[in-house]
Design a protein around this motif. Structure first.
Motif, PDB file in Angstrom:
ATOM      1  N   HIS A   1       0.824  -1.215   0.000  1.00 50.14           N
ATOM      2  CA  HIS A   1       0.000   0.000   0.000  1.00 50.14           C
ATOM      3  C   HIS A   1       0.866   1.276   0.000  1.00 50.14           C
TER       4      HIS A   1
ATOM      5  N   HIS B   1       1.158   4.563  -2.465  1.00 52.33           N
ATOM      6  CA  HIS B   1       1.153   6.005  -2.180  1.00 52.33           C
ATOM      7  C   HIS B   1       2.335   6.695  -2.874  1.00 52.33           C
TER       8      HIS B   1
ATOM      9  N   SER C   1       0.285   9.514   6.398  1.00 56.29           N
ATOM     10  CA  SER C   1      -1.087   9.017   6.295  1.00 56.29           C
ATOM     11  C   SER C   1      -1.636   8.786   7.694  1.00 56.29           C
TER      12      SER C   1
ATOM     13  N   ASP D   1      -6.621   7.153   0.334  1.00 52.60           N
ATOM     14  CA  ASP D   1      -6.616   5.780  -0.173  1.00 52.60           C
ATOM     15  C   ASP D   1      -7.485   5.593  -1.413  1.00 52.60           C
TER      16      ASP D   1
HETATM   17 ZN    ZN Z   1      -3.035   4.990   2.743  1.00 53.36          ZN
END
Ligand code: ZN
Ligand code: KG4
Length: 388
Positions: A155, A159, A183, A352
């Motif tokens: 993940h 980003h 984040s 996200d």
């Molecule tokens: Zn995230």
């Protein structure tokens, strides 16, 4: 190539289809279909994300989001031949732990033809494991039903690579690069000497920046997620140009490392508020002072990292980068470093989303010699780290 991507690491359920081509450092990316459902409203009463609710909601919503993304991408057509028994059993095996998802997905697969996609990319971690599993199980079931290769994606790499999609700006990655990821779960400075090779320079020792925004919002009785609300209160306060009575610390501003700490700042806010009921004006001024403190630390540490590590790109990523004040402050910072190009995701792709997972799937596939496997043998990893 056309990539179907799935993101379920936290409280956003997202499925998209992108078309990607060209050099992985400067790919041409087109979003063909993008369906995202934010569960934020449902988690509001818990003041943060409640993992089992997140999992249930992902399972409930994924099939319809998949259908929407495929149909936006014009990749959906009805079929007259439903799944055969062997395929159905294979898929049921993948979906055994996912409750609702199993029957809804099988219904969908019985009615639509295999779409023309070349790859499925799915978030493997970091994130909430039960939530990650739902997306992974669906990705594996689809890979098996349609016989398409599958690739697990970190993940946080998503980003970082989200900056490669920016229709308004040229967005070529030049190495070495420095990335600041901020984040709800992460605050990290990462040195990227060459593509896909990550060295952690520093990280938060306690709360992440997004987490601090969310907790400070809660202290002011503002709903989750706190980031966008605090940002807009702070913006009002900046416009009014009033003298600010609040004053909060800038934690670890002058330490020689690249680590961060935000829990002391959060506690200072708590002590400053005590049991007071704040007026709108007070909330605005407090939000501004809190945001100024966070921004000053992020800018100062990044500036030190840029001085120590000469790079060609500064990449910003993660939900907090949707913040205008923080974006503008970094635009100013890079003016001091003419050799550094600032790469920012669009505001939509800062928080996200699944597009960034598709982009990372493309970059990984193009940059490594091993082609992705037809059947993914991988599991959800809640604490997955970026590695070289
Ligand atoms: Zn995230
Ligand atoms: O990257 P993200 O969507 O999810 C994680 O991977 O954690 O980041 C979510 C975080 C939340 O803490 C949210 O409050 C924060 O990003 N956020 C913001 C803004 N928009 C979202 N923080 C500051 N300013 C914003 N405009």
């Amino acid at each position: 190539m056309k990539i179907l991507s799935i993101e379920t690491s936290c409280d956003e359920t997202a499925v998209s289809v992108i078309q990607a081509s060209g050099n992985p450092e400067n790919p041409k990316i087109k979003i063909l279909g993008n369906a995202l459902f934010s569960q934020a409203k449902l988690h509001e009463k818990f003041g943060g994300v409640y993992p089992n609710l997140a999992k249930r909601e992902h399972a409930k919503n994924l099939p319809s989001l998949l259908e929407r993304a495929l149909s936006e991408a014009k990749l959906i057509s009805q079929t007259k031949s439903p799944l055969n028994q062997t395929k159905k059993e294979e898929i049921e095996k993948e979906l055994i732990r996912e409750g609702d998802l199993s029957s809804n997905l099988i219904d969908l697969l019985n009615k639509v033809k295999k779409p023309k996609i070349d790859l499925i990319a799915v978030t493997q971690g970091p994130g909430l494991e039960p939530a990650l599993w739902v997306g992974i199980s669906m990705a594996k079931a689809l890979a098996s039903a349609w016989n398409v290769p599958i690739i697990p994606i970190n993940h946080m790499e998503g980003h970082i690579l989200s900056v490669l999609f920016n229709p308004r700006k040229e967005s070529k990655l030049a190495f070495p690069a420095l990335a600041l990821l901020v984040s709800g779960g992460h605050t990290e400075l990462i040195l990227i000497k060459k593509p896909l090779s990550y060295k952690l320079l520093g990280k938060t020792r306690d709360d992440a920046v997004g987490e601090a925004y969310d907790k400070v919002a809660r202290m002011m009785n503002l709903p989750y997620p706190g980031g966008p609300i605090i940002a807009s209160l702070a913006e009002n306060s900046r416009k009014s140009n009033q003298k600010n009575p609040w004053s909060f610390p800038r934690p670890m501003l002058h330490t020689k490392d690249f680590d961060f700490s935000f829990s002391g700042l959060k506690t200072s806010v708590l002590y400053a508020i005590k049991d007071q009921k704040l007026s709108k004006k007070q909330k605005e001024l407090l939000s501004q002072e809190f945001e100024d403190a966070v921004t000053e630390v992020l800018i100062h540490k990044t500036e030190k990292a840029l001085e120590k590590n000469p790079v060609h790109s500064l990449i910003l990523g993660g939900g907090v980068i949707a913040n205008n004040h923080i974006r503008n402050s970094f635009e100013k910072l890079v003016q001091k470093f003419p050799e550094v190009k600032l790469l920012l995701p669009t505001k939509e792709l800062s928080t996200d989303n699944s597009v960034m997972i598709g982009v990372a799937g493309y970059v990984r596939t193009k940059s490594t010699k091993k082609p992705p496997k037809k059947k993914g043998v991988f599991s959800a990893q809640g604490n997955l780290h970026l590695s070289s």
